[in-house]
Design a protein around this motif. Structure first.
Motif, PDB file in Angstrom:
ATOM      1  N   THR A  73      -4.943   8.716   3.138  1.00 39.01           N
ATOM      2  CA  THR A  73      -5.284   7.303   3.155  1.00 39.01           C
ATOM      3  C   THR A  73      -5.180   6.762   4.566  1.00 39.01           C
ATOM      4  OG1 THR A  73      -4.420   7.026   0.914  1.00 39.01           O
ATOM      5  CG2 THR A  73      -4.679   5.036   2.227  1.00 39.01           C
ATOM      6  N   ARG A  74      -6.148   5.935   4.958  1.00 38.67           N
ATOM      7  CA  ARG A  74      -6.079   5.178   6.207  1.00 38.67           C
ATOM      8  C   ARG A  74      -6.062   3.705   5.819  1.00 38.67           C
ATOM      9  NH1 ARG A  74     -10.073   5.760  10.548  1.00 38.67           N
ATOM     10  NH2 ARG A  74      -8.454   6.274  12.084  1.00 38.67           N
ATOM     11  N   MET A  75      -5.128   2.964   6.372  1.00 40.46           N
ATOM     12  CA  MET A  75      -5.012   1.567   5.989  1.00 40.46           C
ATOM     13  C   MET A  75      -4.340   0.768   7.098  1.00 40.46           C
ATOM     14  SD  MET A  75      -2.115   2.173   3.033  1.00 40.46           S
ATOM     15  CE  MET A  75      -2.220   0.497   2.418  1.00 40.46           C
ATOM     16  N   PHE A  76      -4.293  -0.547   6.893  1.00 37.07           N
ATOM     17  CA  PHE A  76      -3.621  -1.430   7.842  1.00 37.07           C
ATOM     18  C   PHE A  76      -2.980  -2.565   7.052  1.00 37.07           C
ATOM     19  CE2 PHE A  76      -7.968  -2.822   7.358  1.00 37.07           C
ATOM     20  CZ  PHE A  76      -7.919  -4.205   7.331  1.00 37.07           C
ATOM     21  N   GLU A  77      -2.302  -3.460   7.751  1.00 37.42           N
ATOM     22  CA  GLU A  77      -1.482  -4.552   7.205  1.00 37.42           C
ATOM     23  C   GLU A  77      -0.153  -4.000   6.705  1.00 37.42           C
ATOM     24  OE1 GLU A  77      -1.752  -7.767   7.436  1.00 37.42           O
ATOM     25  OE2 GLU A  77      -3.745  -7.724   8.360  1.00 37.42           O
ATOM     26  N   SER A  78       0.921  -4.472   7.326  1.00 36.14           N
ATOM     27  CA  SER A  78       2.241  -3.910   7.050  1.00 36.14           C
ATOM     28  C   SER A  78       2.655  -4.058   5.593  1.00 36.14           C
ATOM     29  CB  SER A  78       3.288  -4.534   7.972  1.00 36.14           C
ATOM     30  OG  SER A  78       3.392  -5.931   7.765  1.00 36.14           O
ATOM     31  N   GLY A  79       2.341  -5.191   4.975  1.00 40.05           N
ATOM     32  CA  GLY A  79       2.712  -5.371   3.574  1.00 40.05           C
ATOM     33  C   GLY A  79       2.026  -4.373   2.663  1.00 40.05           C
ATOM     34  N   ALA A  80       0.732  -4.146   2.912  1.00 36.11           N
ATOM     35  CA  ALA A  80      -0.019  -3.183   2.107  1.00 36.11           C
ATOM     36  C   ALA A  80       0.511  -1.766   2.313  1.00 36.11           C
ATOM     37  CB  ALA A  80      -1.499  -3.255   2.463  1.00 36.11           C
ATOM     38  N   ILE A  81       0.819  -1.436   3.555  1.00 34.19           N
ATOM     39  CA  ILE A  81       1.350  -0.101   3.844  1.00 34.19           C
ATOM     40  C   ILE A  81       2.686   0.105   3.131  1.00 34.19           C
ATOM     41  CG2 ILE A  81       2.169   1.452   5.658  1.00 34.19           C
ATOM     42  CD1 ILE A  81       0.239  -0.121   7.573  1.00 34.19           C
ATOM     43  N   LEU A  82       3.535  -0.911   3.151  1.00 35.59           N
ATOM     44  CA  LEU A  82       4.828  -0.798   2.475  1.00 35.59           C
ATOM     45  C   LEU A  82       4.653  -0.629   0.966  1.00 35.59           C
ATOM     46  CD1 LEU A  82       6.929  -3.432   4.421  1.00 35.59           C
ATOM     47  CD2 LEU A  82       7.173  -0.948   4.514  1.00 35.59           C
ATOM     48  N   LEU A  83       3.710  -1.338   0.381  1.00 34.17           N
ATOM     49  CA  LEU A  83       3.450  -1.156  -1.048  1.00 34.17           C
ATOM     50  C   LEU A  83       2.988   0.272  -1.334  1.00 34.17           C
ATOM     51  CD1 LEU A  83       1.714  -4.500  -2.057  1.00 34.17           C
ATOM     52  CD2 LEU A  83       3.846  -3.589  -2.988  1.00 34.17           C
ATOM     53  N   TYR A  84       2.149   0.789  -0.486  1.00 29.38           N
ATOM     54  CA  TYR A  84       1.660   2.162  -0.638  1.00 29.38           C
ATOM     55  C   TYR A  84       2.828   3.147  -0.593  1.00 29.38           C
ATOM     56  CZ  TYR A  84      -0.870   6.477   0.614  1.00 29.38           C
ATOM     57  OH  TYR A  84      -1.356   7.761   0.663  1.00 29.38           O
ATOM     58  N   LEU A  85       3.716   2.957   0.378  1.00 27.75           N
ATOM     59  CA  LEU A  85       4.880   3.842   0.481  1.00 27.75           C
ATOM     60  C   LEU A  85       5.828   3.642  -0.695  1.00 27.75           C
ATOM     61  CD1 LEU A  85       5.597   3.518   4.306  1.00 27.75           C
ATOM     62  CD2 LEU A  85       4.550   5.464   3.120  1.00 27.75           C
ATOM     63  N   GLY A  86       5.972   2.410  -1.137  1.00 28.09           N
ATOM     64  CA  GLY A  86       6.835   2.139  -2.276  1.00 28.09           C
ATOM     65  C   GLY A  86       6.364   2.809  -3.549  1.00 28.09           C
TER      66      GLY A  86
END
Length: 222
Positions: A73-86
């Motif tokens: 996955t390639r993405m941006f925006e810290s909140g979205a990235i944190l949700l992805y990791l969560g």
């Protein structure tokens, strides 16, 4: 955990920023999350004072940091990235549905209901200092921020973390609160100040902050 040069997980960040904002750039949020779960990553660092390339803007359209990729996955925006990791590790986001959605709610609250008001204070103090209009505008801006902080403190009450165990909601909220480290505002909110101190004492935060600060080159302009 040291940053791994050959790790599949990549985060973008800066190798130089003005001294007043060092330790506050949002790639810290992703570094912190990855340190919490012991996941290797490597940094792709950019000059904050130079225009971003078209290639980078294909990854992060706004030219900001962080951007993230992990081979899938390639993405941006810290909140979205944190949700992805969560979604990948319950140490960042609880699996119990009720607690999980509380954590997600507080992540969005930190980004949408607290951060815009807090960062207005930061913008006035750090980027518009000395301008004639700031002295008149600042008290009202601080008052608005304090109202949001009062609501947050009341909601936190005597809990250790915002939503059950430590989660991505706390990573975002604490990094938001750090934006006013240059002020005495949090002295008026002892519950939030203690909450922030607990989070900053976590080994994963200390390591993430150290790695971010170590990545910076000479102060901008030198």
């Amino acid at each position: 955990m040291p940053v791994c040069d050959n790790a599949a997980t990549v985060i973008s960040g800066f190798n130089n920023v003005p001294p007043p904002v060092r330790g506050q750039v949002r790639d810290l949020r992703i570094r912190w999350a990855l340190e919490e779960i012991g996941r290797d990553y490597r940094m792709e660092l950019f000059d904050a004072m130079a225009p971003r390339t078209d290639q980078y803007r294909e990854w992060q359209p706004f030219g900001q940091v962080p951007a993230f990729e992990d081979g899938e996955t390639r993405m941006f925006e810290s909140g979205a990235i944190l949700l992805y990791l969560g979604e990948q590790d319950e140490r960042l986001l609880p699996t119990d549905p009720a607690t999980r959605w509380q954590a997600i709610t507080w992540l969005f609250a930190a980004v949408n209901s607290v951060e815009p008001f807090v960062t207005q204070v930061t913008a006035l103090d750090l980027f518009h200092a000395g301008e004639a209009w700031v002295a008149e505008a600042r008290p009202g801006v601080v008052q608005l921020a304090e109202r949001r902080l009062a609501v947050t403190q009341k909601a936190l009450r005597d809990r250790e973390w915002l939503a059950g165990p430590f989660s991505i909601a706390d990573i975002v909220m604490v990094t938001v609160l750090r934006c006013i480290d240059h002020t005495a505002i949090l002295e008026g909110f002892p519950v939030l100040a203690a909450y922030k101190a607990r989070a900053e004492a976590r080994p994963a935060f200390i390591q993430a902050l150290t790695e971010q600060l170590d990545a910076y080159s000479a102060p901008a302009g030198e």
